[in-house]
Motif scaffolding. Sequence first.
Motif, mmCIF file in Angstrom:
data_model
loop_
_atom_site.group_PDB
_atom_site.id
_atom_site.type_symbol
_atom_site.label_atom_id
_atom_site.label_comp_id
_atom_site.label_asym_id
_atom_site.label_seq_id
_atom_site.Cartn_x
_atom_site.Cartn_y
_atom_site.Cartn_z
ATOM 1 N N PHE A 1 -1.257 4.032 7.001
ATOM 2 C CA PHE A 1 -0.839 2.899 6.181
ATOM 3 C C PHE A 1 0.679 2.920 6.096
ATOM 4 O O PHE A 1 1.268 3.862 5.578
ATOM 5 C CB PHE A 1 -1.449 2.956 4.782
ATOM 6 C CG PHE A 1 -2.935 2.739 4.740
ATOM 7 C CD1 PHE A 1 -3.576 1.976 5.696
ATOM 8 C CD2 PHE A 1 -3.697 3.288 3.731
ATOM 9 C CE1 PHE A 1 -4.943 1.761 5.658
ATOM 10 C CE2 PHE A 1 -5.067 3.082 3.675
ATOM 11 C CZ PHE A 1 -5.689 2.317 4.642
ATOM 12 N N THR B 1 0.849 -1.198 0.000
ATOM 13 C CA THR B 1 0.000 0.000 0.000
ATOM 14 C C THR B 1 0.879 1.240 0.000
ATOM 15 O O THR B 1 2.057 1.173 0.377
ATOM 16 C CB THR B 1 -0.904 0.045 1.249
ATOM 17 O OG1 THR B 1 -0.086 0.191 2.412
ATOM 18 C CG2 THR B 1 -1.755 -1.202 1.360
ATOM 19 N N SER C 1 -4.935 7.434 5.958
ATOM 20 C CA SER C 1 -6.204 7.224 5.246
ATOM 21 C C SER C 1 -7.217 8.286 5.656
ATOM 22 O O SER C 1 -7.018 9.024 6.622
ATOM 23 C CB SER C 1 -6.767 5.836 5.558
ATOM 24 O OG SER C 1 -7.340 5.816 6.848
ATOM 25 N N ASN C 2 -8.325 8.335 4.940
ATOM 26 C CA ASN C 2 -9.412 9.274 5.267
ATOM 27 C C ASN C 2 -10.003 8.983 6.642
ATOM 28 O O ASN C 2 -10.624 9.854 7.246
ATOM 29 C CB ASN C 2 -10.505 9.207 4.205
ATOM 30 C CG ASN C 2 -10.036 9.772 2.882
ATOM 31 O OD1 ASN C 2 -9.134 10.585 2.834
ATOM 32 N ND2 ASN C 2 -10.639 9.318 1.796
ATOM 33 N N GLU C 3 -9.859 7.738 7.117
ATOM 34 C CA GLU C 3 -10.375 7.361 8.442
ATOM 35 C C GLU C 3 -9.363 7.605 9.548
ATOM 36 O O GLU C 3 -9.616 7.286 10.702
ATOM 37 C CB GLU C 3 -10.778 5.885 8.433
ATOM 38 C CG GLU C 3 -11.912 5.589 7.493
ATOM 39 C CD GLU C 3 -12.206 4.102 7.397
ATOM 40 O OE1 GLU C 3 -11.268 3.287 7.528
ATOM 41 O OE2 GLU C 3 -13.382 3.766 7.211
#
Length: 161
Positions: free
Chosen positions: A71, A60, A65-67
């Motif tokens: 990563f 990745t 991340s958007n949350e």
Amino acid sequence: MNSSNNFIEILGVDDCKNIKSNYFKEFDFQSNIKLEDNSIEKILSINVNINIESTDIIKTPIMLSNEGVFFSGYKLKVELIMNMKIKYMFQNTLGLNDNKLVKTVYIVLPLEHNNTNMIDLLRKKKIIINSYIEDIYCELREENLIYTNISAIVTANFTES
């Protein structure tokens, strides 16, 4: 471990008090099972176990991340097969429903462990993956519709040997 809800015998719940892992995924799996037998009178028991079918490493981007999950560069893809057996009574007869449910979960892993990247660790079988059932809920919603909710956790740890 056995327990019961509404006089349904629950089989397959693990003792999850001492699970220790920095790398894990918790999830719920819900299902509505429509049975062919008419007029189910009572659910007697539910027995669930999880088998790890396959694993793979996915590369990745290194990002947030958007949350809000960081990563690190690798995710562990774990394909699970949940075996669920439900015993029930209908018209004074014992019935058995046997289901296999497939679920794929992803666990974010570090970029490396002890200077070894995740792909090499998986290839050398140095990533130990375990699955645990935290809770099982089952109820008869209609005469032939059974609702289940299974809470589970999958962990990934590294071995040094």
